[in-house]
Motif scaffolding. Structure first.
Motif, PDB file in Angstrom:
ATOM      1  N   ASP A   1       0.824  -1.216   0.000  1.00  0.00           N
ATOM      2  CA  ASP A   1       0.000   0.000   0.000  1.00  0.00           C
ATOM      3  C   ASP A   1       0.854   1.261   0.000  1.00  0.00           C
ATOM      4  OD1 ASP A   1      -2.318  -1.517  -0.014  1.00  0.00           O
ATOM      5  OD2 ASP A   1      -2.470  -1.560   2.176  1.00  0.00           O
TER       6      ASP A   1
ATOM      7  N   SER B   1       4.941   3.231  -4.238  1.00  0.00           N
ATOM      8  CA  SER B   1       4.530   4.099  -5.334  1.00  0.00           C
ATOM      9  C   SER B   1       5.746   4.445  -6.171  1.00  0.00           C
ATOM     10  CB  SER B   1       3.883   5.385  -4.806  1.00  0.00           C
ATOM     11  OG  SER B   1       4.849   6.182  -4.139  1.00  0.00           O
ATOM     12  N   MET B   2       5.509   4.903  -7.380  1.00  0.00           N
ATOM     13  CA  MET B   2       6.614   5.310  -8.239  1.00  0.00           C
ATOM     14  C   MET B   2       7.369   6.472  -7.605  1.00  0.00           C
ATOM     15  SD  MET B   2       6.469   3.177 -10.759  1.00  0.00           S
ATOM     16  CE  MET B   2       7.225   3.793 -12.265  1.00  0.00           C
ATOM     17  N   ARG B   3       6.644   7.353  -6.939  1.00  0.00           N
ATOM     18  CA  ARG B   3       7.292   8.486  -6.280  1.00  0.00           C
ATOM     19  C   ARG B   3       8.240   8.016  -5.176  1.00  0.00           C
ATOM     20  NH1 ARG B   3       6.178  13.668  -6.545  1.00  0.00           N
ATOM     21  NH2 ARG B   3       4.235  13.211  -7.666  1.00  0.00           N
ATOM     22  N   GLN B   4       7.799   7.018  -4.395  1.00  0.00           N
ATOM     23  CA  GLN B   4       8.643   6.511  -3.316  1.00  0.00           C
ATOM     24  C   GLN B   4       9.876   5.803  -3.874  1.00  0.00           C
ATOM     25  OE1 GLN B   4       8.540   6.849  -0.087  1.00  0.00           O
ATOM     26  NE2 GLN B   4       6.631   8.011   0.024  1.00  0.00           N
TER      27      GLN B   4
ATOM     28  N   VAL C   1      10.759  11.281 -10.682  1.00  0.00           N
ATOM     29  CA  VAL C   1       9.859  10.191 -11.057  1.00  0.00           C
ATOM     30  C   VAL C   1       9.926   9.917 -12.548  1.00  0.00           C
ATOM     31  CG1 VAL C   1       7.451   9.441 -11.104  1.00  0.00           C
ATOM     32  CG2 VAL C   1       8.312  10.686  -9.122  1.00  0.00           C
TER      33      VAL C   1
ATOM     34  N   SER D   1       5.011   1.506 -16.048  1.00  0.00           N
ATOM     35  CA  SER D   1       3.964   1.826 -15.082  1.00  0.00           C
ATOM     36  C   SER D   1       4.236   1.077 -13.783  1.00  0.00           C
ATOM     37  CB  SER D   1       2.582   1.418 -15.620  1.00  0.00           C
ATOM     38  OG  SER D   1       2.531  -0.001 -15.789  1.00  0.00           O
ATOM     39  N   LYS D   2       3.425   1.353 -12.774  1.00  0.00           N
ATOM     40  CA  LYS D   2       3.566   0.615 -11.519  1.00  0.00           C
ATOM     41  C   LYS D   2       3.244  -0.864 -11.741  1.00  0.00           C
ATOM     42  CE  LYS D   2       1.938   0.269  -6.750  1.00  0.00           C
ATOM     43  NZ  LYS D   2       1.070   0.835  -5.683  1.00  0.00           N
TER      44      LYS D   2
END
Length: 262
Positions: free
Chosen positions: A53, A56-59, A68, A77-78
């Protein structure tokens, strides 16, 4: 007494033409070029720390110290990233050549190895359950597992379902294990990736509860209380797997084999 008088050498003052010279900048350490492998490794780091959860791509970009947008040169993509992470679990894995005399042991080894792979990283069972394994990278593993079932003599219809049955069992079992880990972490306020539930304490509580039920209303729960809950996940996994294998073995050709309609 001066340093000179004491015989100690004193460094000379800077020369006039050096006084205004700016300090030489230190070279920044060379950063390893971004690659798909590095993106996947960073994603595993984020996954183990924050769970699915929180992935993310940002993380992942923050973990790598890049924007990013830089990730999209390597993953689309994720979902693509999750697929790559799942595929990475099979690096170095090879199914042995199908042996009809050892088919059950080969399936046991495959299932135990699959459970170990999923437990190597947090929430991988959730990723596995959402992932279709029919990719170019994973098809050889699917082919090899089906070869084990067909070489053993299982009817085609049963062999076709057996692979999915085994995979679903592994995913579901590990998912339950991870849920208990998260629950234990919330209770203890610790890190869910490191938490392990106290199975012995839980087993004792549940066994005691079943044994205390009215015999008239719950004769079977009382009778099975000592073995209803075990404190070993390995033991539970192997027993469940054995039940599946014996069921599959009942479809092998023989006098007691079920008819084609089964």
């Amino acid at each position: 007494m001066s340093d000179a008088a004491a015989g100690n050498s004193v460094p000379p003052p800077p020369s006039p033409w050096e006084r205004e010279r700016p300090a030489r900048p230190q070279a920044a350490p060379a950063r390893a070029p971004l690659s798909r492998d590095r993106v996947v490794e960073a994603a595993f780091t984020v996954l183990d720390r924050q769970g699915l959860d929180g992935l993310s791509m940002r993380q992942v970009a923050a973990e790598l110290g890049v924007a990013v947008s830089a990730l999209y040169a390597h993953v689309t993509s994720k979902d693509d990233l999750l697929e790559l992470m799942y595929t990475r679990l099979f690096d170095g894995f090879r199914m042995p050549e199908a042996d009809p005399e050892r088919w059950r042991e080969q399936v046991r080894e495959y299932a135990r190895g699959g459970r170990e792979r999923l437990l190597a990283h947090r929430d991988m069972a959730r990723i596995s359950m959402a992932h279709v394994p029919f990719t170019a990278e994973l098809l050889p593993h699917v082919e090899s597992l089906l070869a084990v079932f067909r070489t053993a003599g299982l009817p085609d219809r049963i062999a076709a379902e057996a692979g999915d049955l085994i995979s679903t069992y592994i995913d579901g079992f590990v998912l339950e294990e991870e849920m208990w880990q998260d629950r234990a972490a919330r209770r203890g306020g610790g890190d869910a990736s490191l938490a392990r539930p106290d199975w012995r304490e839980m087993a004792d509580e549940m066994q005691g509860y079943f044994a205390s039920l009215p015999a008239k209303d719950f004769p079977h729960l009382r009778a099975l209380a000592p073995v209803m809950v075990t404190d070993s996940s390995d033991e539970r996994f192997d027993i469940g797997l054995e039940i599946i294998l014996r069921g599959l073995a009942s479809y092998l050709p023989g006098p007691d084999a079920p008819g084609p309609e089964a």
